[in-house]
Design a protein around this motif. Sequence first.
Motif, PDB file in Angstrom:
ATOM      1  N   GLN A 104       0.761  -1.222   0.040  1.00 52.67           N
ATOM      2  CA  GLN A 104       0.004  -0.058   0.011  1.00 52.67           C
ATOM      3  C   GLN A 104       0.774   1.389  -0.033  1.00 52.67           C
ATOM      4  OE1 GLN A 104      -2.802  -1.458  -1.008  1.00 52.67           O
ATOM      5  NE2 GLN A 104      -4.146   0.125   0.218  1.00 52.67           N
ATOM      6  N   ALA A 105       1.947   1.031   0.619  1.00 52.63           N
ATOM      7  CA  ALA A 105       2.984   2.364   0.804  1.00 52.63           C
ATOM      8  C   ALA A 105       3.875   2.511  -0.277  1.00 52.63           C
ATOM      9  CB  ALA A 105       3.760   2.476   2.019  1.00 52.63           C
ATOM     10  N   GLY A 106       3.904   1.729  -1.239  1.00 49.03           N
ATOM     11  CA  GLY A 106       4.826   1.592  -2.444  1.00 49.03           C
ATOM     12  C   GLY A 106       5.003   0.262  -2.741  1.00 49.03           C
ATOM     13  N   SER A 107       6.075  -0.337  -2.908  1.00 43.34           N
ATOM     14  CA  SER A 107       6.731  -1.677  -3.154  1.00 43.34           C
ATOM     15  C   SER A 107       7.671  -2.619  -2.239  1.00 43.34           C
ATOM     16  CB  SER A 107       6.875  -1.713  -4.539  1.00 43.34           C
ATOM     17  OG  SER A 107       8.351  -0.842  -4.593  1.00 43.34           O
ATOM     18  N   THR A 108       7.561  -3.596  -2.242  1.00 42.93           N
ATOM     19  CA  THR A 108       8.356  -4.415  -1.577  1.00 42.93           C
ATOM     20  C   THR A 108       9.441  -4.929  -2.781  1.00 42.93           C
ATOM     21  OG1 THR A 108       7.276  -6.504  -1.455  1.00 42.93           O
ATOM     22  CG2 THR A 108       6.881  -4.835   0.489  1.00 42.93           C
ATOM     23  N   SER A 109      10.663  -5.750  -2.225  1.00 42.51           N
ATOM     24  CA  SER A 109      11.612  -6.340  -2.910  1.00 42.51           C
ATOM     25  C   SER A 109      10.855  -7.444  -3.570  1.00 42.51           C
ATOM     26  CB  SER A 109      12.791  -6.938  -2.244  1.00 42.51           C
ATOM     27  OG  SER A 109      12.394  -7.686  -0.975  1.00 42.51           O
ATOM     28  N   ALA A 110      11.228  -7.690  -4.558  1.00 43.82           N
ATOM     29  CA  ALA A 110      10.769  -8.699  -5.715  1.00 43.82           C
ATOM     30  C   ALA A 110      11.780  -9.879  -5.944  1.00 43.82           C
ATOM     31  CB  ALA A 110      10.370  -8.137  -6.861  1.00 43.82           C
ATOM     32  N   SER A 111      11.502 -10.974  -6.511  1.00 45.21           N
ATOM     33  CA  SER A 111      12.568 -12.041  -6.790  1.00 45.21           C
ATOM     34  C   SER A 111      12.931 -11.918  -8.133  1.00 45.21           C
ATOM     35  CB  SER A 111      11.886 -13.310  -6.537  1.00 45.21           C
ATOM     36  OG  SER A 111      10.943 -13.565  -7.635  1.00 45.21           O
ATOM     37  N   GLY A 112      14.131 -12.620  -8.390  1.00 53.71           N
ATOM     38  CA  GLY A 112      14.657 -12.404  -9.866  1.00 53.71           C
ATOM     39  C   GLY A 112      13.697 -13.108 -10.919  1.00 53.71           C
ATOM     40  N   ASP A 113      13.097 -14.097 -10.305  1.00 59.19           N
ATOM     41  CA  ASP A 113      11.907 -14.483 -11.267  1.00 59.19           C
ATOM     42  C   ASP A 113      10.729 -13.677 -11.830  1.00 59.19           C
ATOM     43  OD1 ASP A 113      13.282 -16.796 -10.699  1.00 59.19           O
ATOM     44  OD2 ASP A 113      11.712 -18.062  -9.906  1.00 59.19           O
ATOM     45  N   PHE A 114      10.161 -13.075 -10.579  1.00 60.85           N
ATOM     46  CA  PHE A 114       9.257 -11.810 -11.033  1.00 60.85           C
ATOM     47  C   PHE A 114       9.863 -10.797 -11.857  1.00 60.85           C
ATOM     48  CE2 PHE A 114       6.109  -8.593  -9.612  1.00 60.85           C
ATOM     49  CZ  PHE A 114       5.100  -9.046 -10.305  1.00 60.85           C
ATOM     50  N   GLY A 115      11.032 -10.565 -11.740  1.00 61.87           N
ATOM     51  CA  GLY A 115      11.735  -9.437 -12.632  1.00 61.87           C
ATOM     52  C   GLY A 115      11.772  -9.833 -14.403  1.00 61.87           C
ATOM     53  N   LEU A 116      11.455 -11.105 -14.467  1.00 62.42           N
ATOM     54  CA  LEU A 116      11.237 -11.550 -15.988  1.00 62.42           C
ATOM     55  C   LEU A 116       9.737 -11.244 -16.423  1.00 62.42           C
ATOM     56  CD1 LEU A 116      13.405 -14.791 -15.614  1.00 62.42           C
ATOM     57  CD2 LEU A 116      13.960 -12.768 -16.910  1.00 62.42           C
ATOM     58  N   SER A 117       8.874 -10.869 -15.615  1.00 62.49           N
ATOM     59  CA  SER A 117       7.546 -10.550 -16.025  1.00 62.49           C
ATOM     60  C   SER A 117       7.715  -9.233 -16.816  1.00 62.49           C
ATOM     61  CB  SER A 117       6.686 -10.483 -14.843  1.00 62.49           C
ATOM     62  OG  SER A 117       6.495 -11.474 -14.177  1.00 62.49           O
ATOM     63  N   GLY A 118       6.659  -8.997 -17.795  1.00 59.90           N
ATOM     64  CA  GLY A 118       6.521  -7.750 -18.173  1.00 59.90           C
ATOM     65  C   GLY A 118       5.753  -7.779 -19.667  1.00 59.90           C
ATOM     66  N   ASN A 119       5.993  -6.805 -20.541  1.00 56.64           N
ATOM     67  CA  ASN A 119       5.381  -6.717 -21.806  1.00 56.64           C
ATOM     68  C   ASN A 119       6.546  -7.043 -22.756  1.00 56.64           C
ATOM     69  OD1 ASN A 119       2.544  -5.460 -21.990  1.00 56.64           O
ATOM     70  ND2 ASN A 119       3.779  -4.465 -20.527  1.00 56.64           N
ATOM     71  N   TRP A 120       6.532  -8.132 -23.695  1.00 57.25           N
ATOM     72  CA  TRP A 120       7.330  -8.732 -24.568  1.00 57.25           C
ATOM     73  C   TRP A 120       7.015  -8.618 -25.965  1.00 57.25           C
ATOM     74  CZ3 TRP A 120      12.498 -10.688 -22.971  1.00 57.25           C
ATOM     75  CH2 TRP A 120      12.506 -10.355 -21.254  1.00 57.25           C
ATOM     76  N   PHE A 121       7.979  -8.457 -26.900  1.00 56.11           N
ATOM     77  CA  PHE A 121       7.383  -8.557 -28.347  1.00 56.11           C
ATOM     78  C   PHE A 121       8.663  -8.909 -29.469  1.00 56.11           C
ATOM     79  CE2 PHE A 121       9.572  -4.686 -28.495  1.00 56.11           C
ATOM     80  CZ  PHE A 121       9.440  -4.153 -29.757  1.00 56.11           C
ATOM     81  N   ASP A 122       8.187  -9.241 -30.464  1.00 51.92           N
ATOM     82  CA  ASP A 122       9.336  -9.381 -31.834  1.00 51.92           C
ATOM     83  C   ASP A 122       9.272  -8.167 -32.275  1.00 51.92           C
ATOM     84  OD1 ASP A 122      10.605  -9.689 -34.003  1.00 51.92           O
ATOM     85  OD2 ASP A 122       9.648 -11.705 -34.229  1.00 51.92           O
ATOM     86  N   PRO A 123      10.111  -7.102 -32.347  1.00 51.94           N
ATOM     87  CA  PRO A 123      10.260  -5.784 -32.878  1.00 51.94           C
ATOM     88  C   PRO A 123       9.830  -6.057 -34.601  1.00 51.94           C
ATOM     89  CG  PRO A 123      12.184  -5.903 -31.678  1.00 51.94           C
ATOM     90  CD  PRO A 123      11.463  -7.360 -31.648  1.00 51.94           C
ATOM     91  N   THR A 124      10.231  -7.403 -35.273  1.00 52.46           N
ATOM     92  CA  THR A 124       9.884  -7.357 -36.692  1.00 52.46           C
ATOM     93  C   THR A 124       8.450  -7.420 -37.024  1.00 52.46           C
ATOM     94  OG1 THR A 124      10.226  -9.612 -36.657  1.00 52.46           O
ATOM     95  CG2 THR A 124      12.344  -8.265 -36.981  1.00 52.46           C
ATOM     96  N   THR A 125       7.638  -7.911 -35.955  1.00 54.94           N
ATOM     97  CA  THR A 125       6.106  -7.974 -36.150  1.00 54.94           C
ATOM     98  C   THR A 125       5.474  -7.050 -35.092  1.00 54.94           C
ATOM     99  OG1 THR A 125       6.202 -10.041 -34.955  1.00 54.94           O
ATOM    100  CG2 THR A 125       6.477 -10.233 -37.267  1.00 54.94           C
ATOM    101  N   SER A 126       6.066  -5.934 -34.885  1.00 61.40           N
ATOM    102  CA  SER A 126       5.491  -5.004 -34.050  1.00 61.40           C
ATOM    103  C   SER A 126       3.893  -4.917 -34.349  1.00 61.40           C
ATOM    104  CB  SER A 126       6.251  -3.553 -34.116  1.00 61.40           C
ATOM    105  OG  SER A 126       5.650  -2.760 -33.168  1.00 61.40           O
ATOM    106  N   GLY A 127       3.090  -4.831 -32.995  1.00 56.23           N
ATOM    107  CA  GLY A 127       1.760  -4.739 -33.299  1.00 56.23           C
ATOM    108  C   GLY A 127       0.979  -5.877 -32.613  1.00 56.23           C
ATOM    109  N   GLN A 128       1.822  -7.015 -32.384  1.00 54.31           N
ATOM    110  CA  GLN A 128       1.497  -8.193 -31.695  1.00 54.31           C
ATOM    111  C   GLN A 128       2.680  -8.682 -30.696  1.00 54.31           C
ATOM    112  OE1 GLN A 128       1.406 -11.805 -34.210  1.00 54.31           O
ATOM    113  NE2 GLN A 128       2.137 -10.390 -35.933  1.00 54.31           N
ATOM    114  N   GLY A 129       2.031  -9.207 -29.579  1.00 51.21           N
ATOM    115  CA  GLY A 129       3.052  -9.420 -28.473  1.00 51.21           C
ATOM    116  C   GLY A 129       2.630 -10.199 -27.278  1.00 51.21           C
ATOM    117  N   PHE A 130       3.204 -10.076 -26.142  1.00 50.65           N
ATOM    118  CA  PHE A 130       3.000 -11.151 -24.935  1.00 50.65           C
ATOM    119  C   PHE A 130       3.175 -10.033 -23.601  1.00 50.65           C
ATOM    120  CE2 PHE A 130       4.871 -13.518 -28.160  1.00 50.65           C
ATOM    121  CZ  PHE A 130       4.185 -14.626 -27.951  1.00 50.65           C
TER     122      PHE A 130
END
Length: 244
Positions: A104-130
């Motif tokens: 609630q007051a911000g964020s706590t430390s995260a694991s290295g695994d969780f740091g691999l989360s996020g938005n990912w894509f192939d730049p050659t087919t931009s407009g679709q992704g994960f």
Amino acid sequence: GTGFLQGGWFTFDDVASGGADHNRWYTFGGNVRAGDSAAVLHLYQNVGGNFNALPVTSSLQVGDVGLSFSDCTTAQLNYTFTDGSGRRGTVPMTRLTPNVSCAQAGSTSASGDFGLSGNWFDPTTSGQGFIIELNPVDQVLFFAWYTYAINGQALGAAGQRWYTGQATYVPGGRSIPLSLYETTGGLFNSIAPAPTTAPVGTGRLTYTSCGAATLSFSFIAGSNAGQTGSVGLTRVGPTPASCT
């Protein structure tokens, strides 16, 4: 004190339910300020693409959303479409996987695994992704893959497709076998008819670094049955400090 928020909305046609050609996905994004629990963001739609292939597609703004968080597990999305459909409404939301680093007051430390989360894509087919989450609390991988039909370029919104990838994993694992699923039969922001999710293939997500990964896939059923291959992925945005 200023960051960028990017999200995906995986839903269905607002006129009628049906098969995979009634899948619809949207993206939203914009600047957010540190300490704020709400933001107003533009809502976009991409059409005119082909599955894991050219052409690159461009987003068209089709509305706006207001995203607000009550706490680390609940939120609300208010939407207004400006695409002529007149759609407006609210989506109450609950976190799909367990909280990892939110406080609630911000964020706590995260694991290295969780740091691999996020938005990912192939730049050659931009407009679709994960949109990928590697959750060390439940030890699960979950992603949503926003893409197109094989011949989606000429189909407009009916050419959109989305899939989910799911797996359990061993903490620290960087090459994760997974199952692919397709969800059909729903109606935009409606509880009825209830959509159906079915397994349609298998894959493997392999991280080679905090900024590069590869997804190999093989579809054995569903709208892309028979399609096999791989997608080279690059992270959208900066690498989280927790990633290892």
